[in-house]
Design a protein around this motif. Structure first.
Motif, PDB file in Angstrom:
ATOM      1  N   UNK A  43      -1.115  10.677  -7.578  1.00  0.00           N
ATOM      2  CA  UNK A  43      -1.960  11.879  -7.561  1.00  0.00           C
ATOM      3  C   UNK A  43      -3.419  11.516  -7.822  1.00  0.00           C
ATOM      4  N   UNK A  44      -3.658  10.609  -8.763  1.00  0.00           N
ATOM      5  CA  UNK A  44      -5.027  10.171  -9.044  1.00  0.00           C
ATOM      6  C   UNK A  44      -5.668   9.533  -7.824  1.00  0.00           C
ATOM      7  N   UNK A  45      -4.920   8.665  -7.133  1.00  0.00           N
ATOM      8  CA  UNK A  45      -5.460   8.022  -5.933  1.00  0.00           C
ATOM      9  C   UNK A  45      -5.800   9.059  -4.868  1.00  0.00           C
ATOM     10  N   UNK A  46      -4.945  10.068  -4.728  1.00  0.00           N
ATOM     11  CA  UNK A  46      -5.220  11.122  -3.760  1.00  0.00           C
ATOM     12  C   UNK A  46      -6.438  11.948  -4.129  1.00  0.00           C
ATOM     13  N   UNK A  47      -6.581  12.264  -5.406  1.00  0.00           N
ATOM     14  CA  UNK A  47      -7.733  13.046  -5.855  1.00  0.00           C
ATOM     15  C   UNK A  47      -9.030  12.263  -5.683  1.00  0.00           C
ATOM     16  N   UNK A  48      -8.988  10.956  -5.898  1.00  0.00           N
ATOM     17  CA  UNK A  48     -10.182  10.115  -5.786  1.00  0.00           C
ATOM     18  C   UNK A  48     -10.418   9.640  -4.352  1.00  0.00           C
ATOM     19  N   UNK A  49      -9.444   9.955  -3.459  1.00  0.00           N
ATOM     20  CA  UNK A  49      -9.535   9.540  -2.047  1.00  0.00           C
ATOM     21  C   UNK A  49      -9.697   8.022  -1.924  1.00  0.00           C
ATOM     22  N   UNK A  50      -8.881   7.323  -2.676  1.00  0.00           N
ATOM     23  CA  UNK A  50      -8.881   5.868  -2.633  1.00  0.00           C
ATOM     24  C   UNK A  50      -7.470   5.375  -2.321  1.00  0.00           C
ATOM     25  N   UNK A  79       0.844  -1.190   0.000  1.00  0.00           N
ATOM     26  CA  UNK A  79       0.000   0.000   0.000  1.00  0.00           C
ATOM     27  C   UNK A  79       0.876   1.235   0.000  1.00  0.00           C
ATOM     28  N   UNK A  80       0.656   2.103  -0.959  1.00  0.00           N
ATOM     29  CA  UNK A  80       1.430   3.337  -1.047  1.00  0.00           C
ATOM     30  C   UNK A  80       0.954   4.296   0.029  1.00  0.00           C
ATOM     31  N   UNK A  81       1.855   4.680   0.919  1.00  0.00           N
ATOM     32  CA  UNK A  81       1.508   5.610   1.982  1.00  0.00           C
ATOM     33  C   UNK A  81       1.486   7.027   1.416  1.00  0.00           C
ATOM     34  N   UNK A  82       0.288   7.562   1.282  1.00  0.00           N
ATOM     35  CA  UNK A  82       0.140   8.869   0.656  1.00  0.00           C
ATOM     36  C   UNK A  82       0.645   9.970   1.571  1.00  0.00           C
ATOM     37  N   UNK A  83       1.556  10.778   1.061  1.00  0.00           N
ATOM     38  CA  UNK A  83       2.002  11.946   1.801  1.00  0.00           C
ATOM     39  C   UNK A  83       1.216  13.170   1.343  1.00  0.00           C
ATOM     40  N   UNK A  84       1.787  14.368   1.562  1.00  0.00           N
ATOM     41  CA  UNK A  84       1.112  15.570   1.073  1.00  0.00           C
ATOM     42  C   UNK A  84       0.925  15.509  -0.436  1.00  0.00           C
ATOM     43  N   UNK A  85      -0.234  15.959  -0.899  1.00  0.00           N
ATOM     44  CA  UNK A  85      -0.546  15.891  -2.325  1.00  0.00           C
ATOM     45  C   UNK A  85       0.459  16.711  -3.129  1.00  0.00           C
ATOM     46  N   UNK A  86       1.095  16.080  -4.094  1.00  0.00           N
ATOM     47  CA  UNK A  86       2.051  16.742  -4.977  1.00  0.00           C
ATOM     48  C   UNK A  86       1.509  16.650  -6.388  1.00  0.00           C
ATOM     49  N   UNK A  87       1.205  17.797  -6.971  1.00  0.00           N
ATOM     50  CA  UNK A  87       0.681  17.808  -8.339  1.00  0.00           C
ATOM     51  C   UNK A  87       1.820  17.588  -9.313  1.00  0.00           C
ATOM     52  N   UNK A  88       1.769  16.536 -10.110  1.00  0.00           N
ATOM     53  CA  UNK A  88       2.874  16.270 -11.041  1.00  0.00           C
ATOM     54  C   UNK A  88       2.941  17.321 -12.138  1.00  0.00           C
TER      55      UNK A  88
END
Length: 337
Positions: A116-123, A57-66
């Motif tokens: 970034x997609x996973x963070x935007x979709x909150x999944x 599982x990728x541990x999401x950090x602060x959202x970084x826009x690519x």
């Protein structure tokens, strides 16, 4: 463990609070059950022999826009918009893109775009762990692949098959064993059955190695090219922070043909050196840029020098110091042009 202890402690004095803490624990995702907050408390699948997790599982950090080129950015954002507006698509009898294939050289933002997609979709973002999936036992690898894909299908999630060419090579390659060829067939069947509630992404640095049938199975194929000068300028502005435009312009030219990962690596090396030596980051960045220029031929350095003077807004004296091209040569070439 702390919340568990608190729930037990308040069981006698504050039953409502104790139950709320227990509900929070049941809903909160963990490494063992990353999709628990989506109603799926099933632990991640394990390899039957090693008992190692088949996904990480990728541990999401602060959202970084690519930083992406406009065409790629539009495709990635559309993928996000489709999964954020399922009802609007359903009213028109449509479903979102279920699968996406990201191709391109290393370091151009494929994995970062998936994160970034996973963070935007909150999944939760789950990455197939190829080191655990591959098994020496006949048929076990295909079974492991099915376990991972079935788990990702069970709840809304984003599954990334990184280095897809490792498990989906061309079946007409005589050098590959039959087990890997059967694995491609298993993978194609699973992709065909992928539900629209989850998003399956795959990334590869070697699209030419993929089996031709794999390309047709993906709803969206996005080619991530190496960044041009504008893309590098945006990325360096993000990595460097508040530094002068002179430094950014010089680094853009010295990093010509490099990836975003190369640019970030250079900036991070400069930050570490500046922190240890107490030198200004400005000076360290220029030194590292000059080191890269030394590996270039004279004609390339001359072209960079002229471009910096004409379009970078840097004086001839400063450009001469940075590139090693004499001021007389720069003046003469400007007159000739």
């Amino acid at each position: 463990m702390l919340v568990q202890r608190m729930a037990r402690r308040y069981r006698r004095t504050n039953v409502a609070l104790s139950e709320e803490l227990r509900d929070l624990l049941r809903a909160a995702p963990s490494l063992d059950s990353p999709m628990r907050d989506h109603g799926n408390a099933t632990p991640v699948p394990l390899d039957g022999d090693s008992r190692l997790p088949l996904i990480r599982t990728d541990q999401l950090g602060p959202a970084v826009t690519p930083v992406l080129v406009p065409a790629v950015k539009a495709q990635v954002e559309q993928l996000r918009d489709e999964h954020q507006n399922l009802e609007r698509l359903a009213k028109s009898g449509l479903t979102p893109s279920r699968t996406g294939l990201f191709t391109g050289p290393p370091g151009v933002g494929k994995t970062l775009a998936a994160r970034w997609l996973a963070g935007e979709l909150k999944r939760p973002l789950m990455v197939l762990d190829l080191s655990s999936v591959m098994s020496s036992y006949l048929g076990r690898t295909g079974s492991n692949i099915r376990k991972v894909l079935d788990y990702a299908k069970s709840s809304p999630s984003v599954l990334l098959l990184d280095e897809l060419d490792t498990v989906a090579k061309r079946r007409d390659d005589v050098a590959e064993v039959g087990e890997l060829k059967r694995l491609v067939t298993v993978l194609l069947q699973e992709i065909d059955d992928w539900p629209s509630s989850s998003l399956l992404l795959a990334a590869t640095n070697h699209g030419d190695l993929l089996d031709p049938a794999v390309w047709r199975r993906f709803d969206l194929v996005v080619d991530f090219p190496l960044p041009g000068p504008k893309g590098l300028e945006q990325a360096l502005a993000q990595y460097c922070g508040p530094v002068s435009r002179e430094v950014v312009q010089f680094l853009v030219h010295s990093l010509a043909g490099a990836s975003f990962a190369d640019a970030e690596r250079l900036v991070m090396a400069a930050r570490r050196r500046a922190a240890l030596s107490d030198e200004p980051l400005f000076d360290v960045l220029l030194k590292l840029g000059q080191d890269r220029l030394r590996d270039m031929g004279y004609a390339d350095r001359l072209h960079i020098a002229l471009d910096l003077v004409q379009h970078g807004g840097i004086s001839q004296r400063r450009v001469s110091e940075l590139t090693g091209i004499s001021r007389d040569t720069i003046r003469r070439r400007q007159r000739d042009e």
